[in-house]
Design a protein around this motif. Structure first.
Motif: not given
Length: 185
Positions: A9, A137-138, A141, A146
């Protein structure tokens, strides 16, 4: 040749902490540890599921003081605004998801479990039992969810690429088992 961790990130380290008092944030405490601890902060109110049970409505200032005093490596992922539901409603739903579990437990729930339910509800991120933080989180993204990411105690540089720790579901369960034993002893 050393393989580069693909789960990174872009993190800003220069910011006004008062930005956490508004909007929706995924908070990653002990960000380099396996596993890190995850919660959500909505309009300055932090909640999470822990080994001890529920942490509900912890004010941002209290959390930030703890992060600062203990020098806890922390990431705060600012999620893009959900176009339909109010932040207050999202907060209520997240607390409902936390309350579905008694506490973090082996083969029961992790701190990420209510977060994944929240992301499924409000951001259409499919819920997969075995999926871990770096994978979630991928997805965020890839879907453009985000807005930005800020970091506490992660670097002296104004902006960095932060590598999220990679671990397996078994490693996660082993840590939960160890912590639960330590907590109940």
């Amino acid at each position: 040749m050393i393989a580069k961790n693909p789960y990174t990130l872009t993190v800003s380290t220069k910011f006004d902490p008062s930005i956490l008092l508004k909007n929706c944030w995924i908070i990653i405490l002990h960000a380099s540890r396996v596993p890190p601890h995850i919660g959500i902060m909505i309009n300055g109110s932090y909640s999470s599921l822990t080994i001890k049970g529920h942490e509900l409505n912890i004010h941002a200032e209290v959390l930030l003081k703890t992060i600062s005093q203990k020098k806890i490596e922390t990431l705060a992922i600012h999620l893009v605004k959900q176009p339909v539901f109010s932040l207050e409603y999202q907060k209520e739903v997240f607390e409902y998801y936390i309350n579905r579990y008694a506490r973090v437990g082996v083969d029961e729930a992790t701190c990420l479990s209510p977060v994944k339910l929240f992301l499924q509800e409000f951001y259409a991120i499919a819920y997969h039992q075995q999926e871990l933080l770096f994978e979630i989180t991928e997805h965020l993204k890839q879907n453009g969810y985000i807005y930005n990411t800020i970091g506490f105690n992660v670097s002296d540089k104004p902006e960095i690429e932060f590598s999220l720790p990679m671990y397996t579901p078994k490693q996660l369960q082993d840590v939960i088992d160890k912590e639960k034993t330590r907590y109940t002893s």
